[in-house]
Each structure stands twice: as structure tokens, then as C-alpha cells.
Design a protein around this motif. Structure first.
Motif, PDB file in Angstrom:
ATOM      1  N   PHE A 117       0.844  -1.215   0.000  1.00  0.00           N
ATOM      2  CA  PHE A 117       0.000   0.000   0.000  1.00  0.00           C
ATOM      3  C   PHE A 117       0.876   1.260   0.000  1.00  0.00           C
ATOM      4  O   PHE A 117       0.606   2.221  -0.702  1.00  0.00           O
ATOM      5  CB  PHE A 117      -0.921   0.030   1.226  1.00  0.00           C
ATOM      6  CG  PHE A 117      -1.707  -1.219   1.421  1.00  0.00           C
ATOM      7  CD1 PHE A 117      -2.587  -1.654   0.443  1.00  0.00           C
ATOM      8  CD2 PHE A 117      -1.579  -1.977   2.577  1.00  0.00           C
ATOM      9  CE1 PHE A 117      -3.324  -2.810   0.605  1.00  0.00           C
ATOM     10  CE2 PHE A 117      -2.312  -3.132   2.757  1.00  0.00           C
ATOM     11  CZ  PHE A 117      -3.185  -3.567   1.765  1.00  0.00           C
ATOM     12  N   TYR A 118       1.881   1.227   0.845  1.00  0.00           N
ATOM     13  CA  TYR A 118       2.778   2.373   0.986  1.00  0.00           C
ATOM     14  C   TYR A 118       3.518   2.614  -0.336  1.00  0.00           C
ATOM     15  O   TYR A 118       3.614   3.751  -0.807  1.00  0.00           O
ATOM     16  CB  TYR A 118       3.767   2.102   2.117  1.00  0.00           C
ATOM     17  CG  TYR A 118       4.797   3.177   2.334  1.00  0.00           C
ATOM     18  CD1 TYR A 118       4.518   4.285   3.124  1.00  0.00           C
ATOM     19  CD2 TYR A 118       6.066   3.083   1.754  1.00  0.00           C
ATOM     20  CE1 TYR A 118       5.474   5.268   3.328  1.00  0.00           C
ATOM     21  CE2 TYR A 118       7.021   4.048   1.954  1.00  0.00           C
ATOM     22  CZ  TYR A 118       6.720   5.143   2.747  1.00  0.00           C
ATOM     23  OH  TYR A 118       7.669   6.115   2.944  1.00  0.00           O
ATOM     24  N   HIS A 119       4.009   1.529  -0.947  1.00  0.00           N
ATOM     25  CA  HIS A 119       4.781   1.679  -2.188  1.00  0.00           C
ATOM     26  C   HIS A 119       3.911   2.316  -3.280  1.00  0.00           C
ATOM     27  O   HIS A 119       4.364   3.185  -4.017  1.00  0.00           O
ATOM     28  CB  HIS A 119       5.281   0.317  -2.698  1.00  0.00           C
ATOM     29  CG  HIS A 119       5.828  -0.576  -1.632  1.00  0.00           C
ATOM     30  ND1 HIS A 119       6.450  -0.084  -0.506  1.00  0.00           N
ATOM     31  CD2 HIS A 119       5.849  -1.933  -1.519  1.00  0.00           C
ATOM     32  CE1 HIS A 119       6.815  -1.106   0.256  1.00  0.00           C
ATOM     33  NE2 HIS A 119       6.467  -2.232  -0.332  1.00  0.00           N
ATOM     34  N   VAL A 140       6.459   4.167 -17.703  1.00  0.00           N
ATOM     35  CA  VAL A 140       7.622   4.113 -16.815  1.00  0.00           C
ATOM     36  C   VAL A 140       8.099   2.678 -16.779  1.00  0.00           C
ATOM     37  O   VAL A 140       7.296   1.754 -16.647  1.00  0.00           O
ATOM     38  CB  VAL A 140       7.246   4.564 -15.376  1.00  0.00           C
ATOM     39  CG1 VAL A 140       8.409   4.399 -14.419  1.00  0.00           C
ATOM     40  CG2 VAL A 140       6.760   5.994 -15.376  1.00  0.00           C
ATOM     41  N   GLU A 141       9.406   2.495 -16.908  1.00  0.00           N
ATOM     42  CA  GLU A 141      10.006   1.165 -16.849  1.00  0.00           C
ATOM     43  C   GLU A 141       9.885   0.642 -15.418  1.00  0.00           C
ATOM     44  O   GLU A 141      10.445   1.230 -14.494  1.00  0.00           O
ATOM     45  CB  GLU A 141      11.489   1.315 -17.220  1.00  0.00           C
ATOM     46  CG  GLU A 141      12.248   0.043 -17.226  1.00  0.00           C
ATOM     47  CD  GLU A 141      12.152  -0.647 -18.572  1.00  0.00           C
ATOM     48  OE1 GLU A 141      12.570  -0.022 -19.542  1.00  0.00           O
ATOM     49  OE2 GLU A 141      11.655  -1.777 -18.617  1.00  0.00           O
ATOM     50  N   LEU A 142       9.152  -0.449 -15.224  1.00  0.00           N
ATOM     51  CA  LEU A 142       9.039  -1.035 -13.876  1.00  0.00           C
ATOM     52  C   LEU A 142       9.766  -2.380 -13.843  1.00  0.00           C
ATOM     53  O   LEU A 142       9.577  -3.207 -14.737  1.00  0.00           O
ATOM     54  CB  LEU A 142       7.566  -1.236 -13.508  1.00  0.00           C
ATOM     55  CG  LEU A 142       7.293  -2.009 -12.216  1.00  0.00           C
ATOM     56  CD1 LEU A 142       7.737  -1.218 -10.980  1.00  0.00           C
ATOM     57  CD2 LEU A 142       5.809  -2.356 -12.070  1.00  0.00           C
ATOM     58  N   VAL A 143      10.608  -2.546 -12.846  1.00  0.00           N
ATOM     59  CA  VAL A 143      11.274  -3.838 -12.646  1.00  0.00           C
ATOM     60  C   VAL A 143      10.953  -4.303 -11.233  1.00  0.00           C
ATOM     61  O   VAL A 143      11.120  -3.535 -10.280  1.00  0.00           O
ATOM     62  CB  VAL A 143      12.815  -3.717 -12.792  1.00  0.00           C
ATOM     63  CG1 VAL A 143      13.453  -5.099 -12.737  1.00  0.00           C
ATOM     64  CG2 VAL A 143      13.171  -2.998 -14.062  1.00  0.00           C
ATOM     65  N   LEU A 145       4.442   5.919  -5.116  1.00  0.00           N
ATOM     66  CA  LEU A 145       4.535   5.988  -6.574  1.00  0.00           C
ATOM     67  C   LEU A 145       3.502   6.974  -7.141  1.00  0.00           C
ATOM     68  O   LEU A 145       3.831   7.803  -7.990  1.00  0.00           O
ATOM     69  CB  LEU A 145       4.310   4.593  -7.181  1.00  0.00           C
ATOM     70  CG  LEU A 145       4.356   4.565  -8.702  1.00  0.00           C
ATOM     71  CD1 LEU A 145       5.787   4.723  -9.214  1.00  0.00           C
ATOM     72  CD2 LEU A 145       3.765   3.277  -9.271  1.00  0.00           C
ATOM     73  N   LYS A 146       2.277   6.893  -6.630  1.00  0.00           N
ATOM     74  CA  LYS A 146       1.226   7.788  -7.137  1.00  0.00           C
ATOM     75  C   LYS A 146       1.582   9.259  -6.904  1.00  0.00           C
ATOM     76  O   LYS A 146       1.399  10.102  -7.780  1.00  0.00           O
ATOM     77  CB  LYS A 146      -0.117   7.464  -6.446  1.00  0.00           C
ATOM     78  CG  LYS A 146      -0.828   6.298  -7.061  1.00  0.00           C
ATOM     79  CD  LYS A 146      -2.190   6.111  -6.449  1.00  0.00           C
ATOM     80  CE  LYS A 146      -3.244   6.692  -7.350  1.00  0.00           C
ATOM     81  NZ  LYS A 146      -4.599   6.364  -6.926  1.00  0.00           N
ATOM     82  N   ALA A 147       2.084   9.541  -5.690  1.00  0.00           N
ATOM     83  CA  ALA A 147       2.457  10.925  -5.364  1.00  0.00           C
ATOM     84  C   ALA A 147       3.618  11.389  -6.235  1.00  0.00           C
ATOM     85  O   ALA A 147       3.629  12.532  -6.719  1.00  0.00           O
ATOM     86  CB  ALA A 147       2.812  11.021  -3.888  1.00  0.00           C
ATOM     87  N   LYS A 168      -1.452  -4.909  -8.816  1.00  0.00           N
ATOM     88  CA  LYS A 168      -1.847  -4.796 -10.234  1.00  0.00           C
ATOM     89  C   LYS A 168      -1.975  -3.324 -10.622  1.00  0.00           C
ATOM     90  O   LYS A 168      -1.530  -2.912 -11.697  1.00  0.00           O
ATOM     91  CB  LYS A 168      -3.207  -5.487 -10.451  1.00  0.00           C
ATOM     92  CG  LYS A 168      -3.148  -6.994 -10.533  1.00  0.00           C
ATOM     93  CD  LYS A 168      -4.568  -7.458 -10.892  1.00  0.00           C
ATOM     94  CE  LYS A 168      -4.799  -8.904 -10.628  1.00  0.00           C
ATOM     95  NZ  LYS A 168      -6.226  -9.246 -10.716  1.00  0.00           N
ATOM     96  N   SER A 169      -2.593  -2.530  -9.719  1.00  0.00           N
ATOM     97  CA  SER A 169      -2.770  -1.098 -10.005  1.00  0.00           C
ATOM     98  C   SER A 169      -1.414  -0.403 -10.133  1.00  0.00           C
ATOM     99  O   SER A 169      -1.240   0.486 -10.980  1.00  0.00           O
ATOM    100  CB  SER A 169      -3.559  -0.419  -8.889  1.00  0.00           C
ATOM    101  OG  SER A 169      -4.745  -1.082  -8.667  1.00  0.00           O
ATOM    102  N   LEU A 170      -0.485  -0.825  -9.283  1.00  0.00           N
ATOM    103  CA  LEU A 170       0.865  -0.223  -9.334  1.00  0.00           C
ATOM    104  C   LEU A 170       1.500  -0.492 -10.702  1.00  0.00           C
ATOM    105  O   LEU A 170       2.063   0.410 -11.342  1.00  0.00           O
ATOM    106  CB  LEU A 170       1.717  -0.823  -8.213  1.00  0.00           C
ATOM    107  CG  LEU A 170       3.089  -0.238  -7.950  1.00  0.00           C
ATOM    108  CD1 LEU A 170       3.427  -0.321  -6.467  1.00  0.00           C
ATOM    109  CD2 LEU A 170       4.195  -0.900  -8.728  1.00  0.00           C
TER     110      LEU A 170
END
Lengths: 476, 313
Positions: free
Chosen positions: B97-99, B236-239, B103-105, B225-227
Motif C-alpha cells: 500500500f505504501y509503495h 515508466v520502466e518497472l522492474v 509511486l502515485k504521489a 496490479k494497479s501499481l
């Protein structure tokens, strides 16, 4: 539904509002229905167990009153067997079965009796004891039977004290359901203030200390002696604030609606002896055991060895009442032993005190008495809190090594914990020794009085642990 | 009781109640304003790092995760070898949740080049504590509408509790004092979020039986999933990386399996080092069973950079 939840806040506001709106003759129905809802918010199906107890004891009460001699006794015994039977099935069945397995294993045999996979109904020991007190009092002729089924059911189920007491007596509570309670603003405020103090004890003191205590007691092998020592002392305050906090909220909630419940605690941390401690701690249970078990066994009006046995039996059963685990039995045994030992050594201790001269310094003497009592009670609570007897002995061994540092989980937790303990002690000492002076909670000036309670609310918002979970005594 | 006395009693009650609410509101507002000022004035400590992550950083590489992110991804090594700026936005004990909130902010302010999500075994397990941990985001609730939906997962009454100005700073007064002290400023203020551990793992290997865990928390999976979707939408490249553990495991962690499956479904790279023998065979690289020490961090950071080199270029 926990007292420290928003769910309860809305429930309480709604029930109280309707309570005063409804005409007097409909109020019992509102309270009964809301109590059912309150209980069913935990595990709905267990309302059936409560229903069974209520039906059995309602008819048992009528049958006892209508009969004489042996039949009267027979109906009482039937009622007690039904109540204790439910306790045994739901609370002690697996415990007895487990011990049987150990025993049979010792003889190289396996136990064919299956375990029950059931959850312990919440507050079972509390409402069962309250229901039992009704039939016993009817049998003794101290209480007339309650013919109104709804009001009798309400006596067992009255939501403020349904799941963790105070364990009421019919003489004190039943007649109150028939009384007309008018809206009295002073009384409502008085009740709300008691509730706020209860919430403060639960959220700011008990749950805050719980952070440190749980961290230590849930991982005993990894802890240092000093951490466990401090956790044990903190637990003593935690369990007091947790349980008395619940009682305060219960008493306050009932008071708002015009009901007077019995006091359950009278500053037990300041008891001068273990005997006095039990007159201040969980008073409704202590007096229950005294009236329905200790006195019928002969109390202290028997031979001295029999007196000691009576005390030990009461405390061992009290231990078992708290939970189906040998740790509770040992806890009860230790406390029974304290009382027996105190009686046995009374004269020697008096001679010793005179010889040392401490009795000439009343304040020092009082302080030493309070401290020794606190240490003894705290020691016994190692067994109360430990998950197993092995854990308890490991904790004692580690504490006696006095090694390590108490900074388990960081300095800030420790600072909050000390703040909580000092705040509690300051209030308790003031109430015990300086009654009438430094009064903030009952100050004649409205603004000072209410600023004090506003401060408590602010402290709850700022320092309360809102995710602390349920009350320790709910499991009993 | 006559009707007039009843009426008077009610009037009296509501007057007193209004006076009490007035006192409480005044104290709440004043104390809340002071706490708010000093909270965001902190120059060190975990809250300060959270403020940096949510409100300040514009790093090219943004690392998200729990303590395993904080202690394992050395931002200096990443920055030196990739020539990109890097910020470690991990926080001790924090769940998905925190991550997602961080990310959203961050995405509201800028678009990082790469986001690394440090994944832990048991990330999707059912545990109430994960929801309690959302408390770390409470001070940002009023300033960041984009995280409202995440904060409100904490409890159904969170919105109501947050009407109080004090509640967001619940349990924080001491850390606010510490974070404002001059003497504390050196602590973590220049670390870009990375906090190294020096000590070396000692003791016996713990055994984790993953075969027992069956149920996963659907809310956490949904947030994960939303992240991923958020990163895809913003290009954005997500790993997703699962760093090594120094444990004896039986079976495979259900959360890692699910995390891997969902990442593959979304064409996102999932690097699983949880049982990588080039780390697990060397206890000297670990501080404890979950965290690499400073030597392990160096090796791990280099492995990650080598693996992702092309992407960073």
C-alpha cells in the motif's frame, strides 16, 4: 464489536438516543435487541448458546421458587450443571482431552477421543457466572424470580457488561430494568467522563504498553533479561488498564442510560497486601467466588488446615476460570499460596517489622508494603501472560540474569510506556491519598473540569494505539 | 419530572456538549497545526525520508519497498554506475500500500525513468498489521488527494478520524522532536534513502515452510496490479526484484509465485533472487536472514545494474 471502535461509538449513540426517546415500557425491548446485535457482531451463531443458558435459568428460577426441599435443590443443580456443562464443552473440552492424551501417551496408548474445532464464545465465563448467580440467589431466597422473560434475558445480556463484566448480581441489576430513567444531563456527562477515562486507559496506557510487552513475550528466546523484566512490570499495568478500562466504559455506558453497575476495580496497584489486592481487583469476580464458593466451603470458620485448603481451591478454580491452560492454574495457585503464606506468617512479620523499626515510619512502611505487593502480583503474572509453562520458567531464568538492555524496539516506545505508567500512577495516587485536592476531573469550574477531559480526548487522539485490537479479558 | 424540567435538562446538556466540542476543536486545531508545521520541518529520520519520497524527489531511478529495499539498494552505486540519479523510497515494515501511495504521489510530480519495486516473500499474505502500517501515510492525506483511496483502506472510519487535525500525527510527537533536532540532522539526511547494515549474520538458519500458506490477500494483489498498471500507463520502466534470503525453505512462497505470474502477464520483468545460490551460500553477505549487509549490498547492486544495464542506457 469492541468498545474501542467507531462501530461501538455509533451503536452507543444510536441506542442511547432511542432509549430516551422511547416510552419507558418499550425500553427493555430496545436494550434486549441492541444487546443481541452487540453480541452477534462477534460470532452470530453463539447467540444460541446464550439463548440456551437464558431459557434454562429462566425456567430453573421459576421451578426453584415454586418448589420446596429436595426438589428445590434438584432444580438448582440442574441449572448449575447446564451452565457449567456449557463452560466445560466450549472452554475446557479440548484442554481436558489434551491432558488425557498426554496421560495415555505415558502408558503408550493413543487417545481415541477427537478434538473439537470450535471457537470460544466471547465472554462465556462472564455471562455464565452472571446467570448462575441468579439461580443461586433465587434458591437462597434472596431474589424473587423474574417472570418477565425479556427482562430476565436482558439481565444476562445487558450489552455494556455482557462480554467482560462486571459480573452483576440480580439484586443490584434486575430491578433497574423496571425503573424509569429520566434524561439527566449531569448523569449523562458523568457517564461519558467515566467512558473517556476508560478509553484513555485502554488506548493510551494498555495498548501502548502492549506494544512493548507483546514484542517481548511473543519472542521470549530472543529477549534479554532486562527487556523481559520491564515487559513483565509493564504487563502488570497493561492488564490492569485493559480490564479496568473495559469496566469503566461499561459502567459509564450504563450510567449514561441511568443504570448503576458495581465497581470492579479500586486502584489495585496501590494494595498494601495480596489479601487487600483481591478486594480491589476484579471485585465482581472475587465477591462471586467468595459468596458462591468460599463461604459455602466454610470460608475461614473451619479448622486452620481446612481454611488453607479452601483458599487454595478458590484460587485454583479462579485460575481455571481465566483460561484452559496450566499457566492460569499455576497463576491461581501462586496467588492462593500468597494468601496462605501471609496468614501463616502474620505474627512473624509483625515481630520482624517491629524489630526493624519500619512500622515507626508509616510512609516508608506503606511504600514498602505497596511495592512488595506489586512485585508479588507482577511475578505471578509471568504465568498469566506466558503462552506455556516452559516460556514462563525461561522468562524467570532470563530475568534473574539481569543482562542486556531494556531498549526493546527503540527509545521512543520506552518513553511512551513510561509516560503512560507515570500518568496512571499520578491519577491513582491522587485518588487514593489526595482525594479532594488537586481536583481537575471534578473541579467546580466548568471550563477547568471540561478542559481536563478535552485534554484526555486529545491525548487519546495523539497517543492512543488505534490498532491495538481486542481486550485481554474477552478471551475469558 | 415535568416537561419544563426535562426541556431544561436537555438544553443544559446540549449547551455543555457544545462547549466541550468547542474546547476540543480549538485544541485539536491548534495542536494539529503545530504538529503539521514541525512534521514537515523535519530534516532527518524516517518521516523525513517519506516526505522526500512523496514530495521532493525527482530521481531517475525510484526504488520502492520495505526494509529490504532500504537496506539493500545502495543509491550511490546505482548513481555512479548508471550516471542516473537514484532515490531509495523504501520504508521499514511497509507493505505494498505504501509503495503504491509513494509511486502515485511521485508520478503526480514527475516521471522517473525506472521504478524498482523490491518484492518480499509474503507480500500478499493476509495480515492486519499491513493495514495498520498505512498510518505512515496519514500526515500526507490532506496534502495529497491522490493517496486518499489507499489511506482509506486502513479502516472504514479513517475518513472520519482524519477530520481531526491531531490524528494524522498519532504516535509521532517524539519522532517529530527528534527529526527537528540539529544534532539528528546527519542521520540519513544525505543518504538518498539507503541505510546500510554493517553486521554479519550469525546463528542458525531459520526454516520457512511455504507449503502451508494458501490464501492471499486479494486487496494487496489488486493494489500490486494497479501499481503495475500505473507504470504502464505512464510509460515508466518497472522492474520487480526479489532480493535473496538466508533461510532454509520448504516449497515456494505463494506471494512470489503470484507476483511473478502477474508481472509476466503485464510484460514486466520480475527478477527473483530469493533463492540465488550465489548469495544464499554465503552467510557472510547477510546481516540477518532477510537483509544483506554492506558487502552483500555491493555485490547485489552490481548484479542488478549488470542485469539491467541495457535498460538504464
Amino acid at each position: 464489536m469492541l468498545f474501542n471502535s467507531f462501530h461501538f461509538l455509533f451503536f452507543f449513540l444510536l441506542v442511547t438516543t432511542f432509549y430516551f426517546i422511547l416510552p419507558h415500557n418499550k425500553r427493555w425491548l430496545l436494550l434486549l435487541l441492541s444487546s443481541c446485535y452487540f453480541y452477534m457482531a462477534f460470532v452470530p451463531i453463539y447467540i444460541c448458546i446464550l439463548g440456551f443458558t437464558i431459557v434454562v435459568d429462566y425456567f430453573a428460577g421459576i421451578l426453584i421458587e415454586n418448589s420446596n426441599g429436595k426438589r428445590r435443590k434438584l432444580f438448582l443443580v440442574c441449572s448449575l450443571v447446564a451452565n457449567i456443562g456449557i463452560l466445560c464443552v466450549f472452554k475446557y473440552y479440548n484442554f481436558i482431552n489434551e491432558n488425557l492424551s498426554y496421560l495415555l501417551h505415558g502408558f503408550g496408548r493413543s487417545n481415541p477421543i477427537p478434538y473439537l474445532s470450535i471457537l470460544l464464545p466471547i465472554g462465556l465465563s462472564f455471562h455464565t457466572f452472571q446467570a448462575m448467580s441468579y439461580t443461586i440467589e433465587v434458591y437462597r431466597g434472596n431474589q424473587k424470580t423474574e417472570r418477565h422473560f425479556g427482562i430476565y434475558a436482558l439481565y444476562v445480556m445487558f450489552y455494556p457488561q455482557l462480554v467482560a463484566g462486571p459480573i452483576e448480581r440480580p439484586q443490584n441489576l434486575l430491578h433497574q430494568f423496571r425503573e424509569h430513567h429520566h434524561f439527566d444531563s449531569d448523569r449523562v456527562f458523568e457517564g461519558l467522563k467515566i467512558m473517556i477515562w476508560g478509553l484513555f486507559k485502554k488506548l493510551v496506557i494498555a495498548d501502548r504498553l502492549g506494544v512493548y510487552v507483546n514484542n517481548a513475550y511473543n519472542y521470549v528466546p530472543e529477549q534479554d533479561g532486562m527487556t523481559l523484566l520491564l515487559a513483565t512490570v509493564f504487563f502488570s499495568f497493561q492488564v490492569y488498564c485493559d480490564f479496568s478500562g473495559y469496566s469503566d466504559i461499561a459502567i459509564g455506558a450504563a450510567k449514561v442510560m441511568g443504570f448503576d453497575l458495581m465497581a470492579n476495580f479500586r486502584r489495585p496497584v496501590l494494595a498494601k497486601s495480596t489479601g487487600e489486592f483481591w478486594k480491589r481487583w476484579h471485585i465482581s469476580l472475587s465477591t462471586w467466588f467468595k459468596d458462591y464458593l468460599y463461604f459455602p466451603m466454610g470460608g475461614n470458620r473451619v479448622s486452620i488446615p481446612r481454611w488453607y485448603i479452601n483458599l487454595m481451591v478458590v484460587f485454583l478454580i479462579s485460575g481455571l476460570w481465566h483460561g484452559a491452560n496450566w499457566t492460569y492454574v499455576i497463576w491461581g495457585g501462586i496467588n492462593g499460596f500468597y494468601l496462605v503464606f501471609a496468614i501463616m506468617t502474620q505474627k512473624t512479620r509483625d515481630r520482624f517489622n517491629n524489630f526493624v523499626g519500619i512500622s515507626k515510619h508509616p510512609k516508608l512502611f506503606l511504600f514498602s508494603q505497596i511495592l512488595i505487593t506489586f512485585c508479588l502480583i507482577t511475578f505471578s503474572r509471568i504465568f498469566f501472560r506466558s503462552r506455556t509453562i516452559g516460556d514462563a520458567f525461561l522468562i524467570i531464568k532470563k530475568i534473574l540474569s539481569f543482562n542486556g538492555s531494556p531498549f526493546n524496539g527503540g527509545t521512543s516506545i520506552l518513553i511512551y510506556c513510561f509516560f503512560a505508567v507515570f500518568f496512571l500512577l499520578a491519577v491513582e495516587l491522587k485518588k487514593e491519598f489526595y482525594r479532594g485536592s488537586f481536583t481537575l476531573s471534578h473541579h467546580p469550574n466548568f471550563w477547568i473540569r471540561n478542559s481536563y477531559y478535552s485534554l484526555l480526548i486529545i491525548l487519546i487522539m495523539l497517543l492512543g494505539v488505534f490498532d491495538g485490537g481486542q481486550f485481554i479479558y474477552f478471551q475469558f | 419530572m415535568t416537561n419544563t424540567t426535562k426541556k431544561k435538562s436537555l438544553q443544559n446538556f446540549f449547551l455543555k456538549l457544545a462547549a466541550c466540542l468547542l474546547i476540543i476543536s480549538l485544541v485539536d486545531f491548534t495542536a494539529g497545526a503545530i504538529l503539521n508545521k514541525y512534521y514537515f520541518n523535519q530534516q532527518s529520520g524516517y518521516d523525513y525520508l517519506t516526505t522526500c519520497a512523496i514530495e521532493n524527489t525527482t530521481a531517475d531511478i525510484l526504488i520502492l519497498g520495505s526494509s529490504r529495499a532500504v537496506n539493500i539498494y545502495n543509491t550511490d552505486i546505482f548513481a555512479k554506475q548508471t550516471k542516473l540519479s537514484c532515490f531509495n523510497a523504501g520504508r521499514y515494515g511497509e507493505p505494498i500500500f505504501y509503495h503504491y501511495a509513494v509511486l502515485k504521489a511521485a508520478l503526480k510530480r514527475y516521471t522517473p525513468k525506472t521504478v524498482i519495486l523490491s518484492f518480499d516473500a509474503g507480500n500478499f499474505s493476509i495480515n492486519a498489521e499491513a493495514y495498520d502500517r498505512i498510518a505512515a501515510l496519514l500526515p500526507y492525506y490532506k496534502r495529497h488527494p491522490e493517496i486518499h483511496s489507499i489511506v482509506e483502506l486502513k479502516s472504514p472510519f479513517e475518513k472520519m478520524k482524519l477530520l481531526s487535525s491531531i490524528y494524522p500525527f498519532n504516535s509521532l510527537p517524539l519522532s517529530i522532536v527528534a527529526g527537528n533536532r540539529e544534532s539528528n540532522k546527519a542521520k540519513y539526511s544525505n543518504s538518498n534513502g539507503f541505510i546500510p547494515i554493517e553486521k554479519t549474520f550469525e546463528g542458525e538458519l531459520k526454516t520457512f515452510d511455504y507449503t502451508k500458506e494458501k490464501q492471499l490477500d486479494p486487496v494487496k494483489i489488486e493494489v500490486y496490479k494497479s501499481l503495475m498498471q500505473e507504470c504502464i500507463n505512464r510509460k515508466v520502466e518497472l522492474v520487480v526484484i526479489c532480493p535473496p534470503y538466508q533461510i532454509h525453505r520448504i516449497g515456494v512462497d505463494a506471494s512470489i509465485n503470484e507476483g511473478k505470474r502477474l508481472a509476466q502477464q503485464n510484460d514486466i520483468r520480475f527478477l527473483d533472487y530469493s533463492a540465488d545460490t550465489s548469495f544464499t551460500n554465503y552467510p557472510a553477505l547477510f546481516a540477518d536472514f532477510r537483509h544483506l549487509n554492506i558487502r552483500g549490498v555491493e555485490k547485489f547492486s552490481n548484479v542488478i545494474i549488470d542485469t539491467l544495464k541495457k535498460r538504464f542506457q
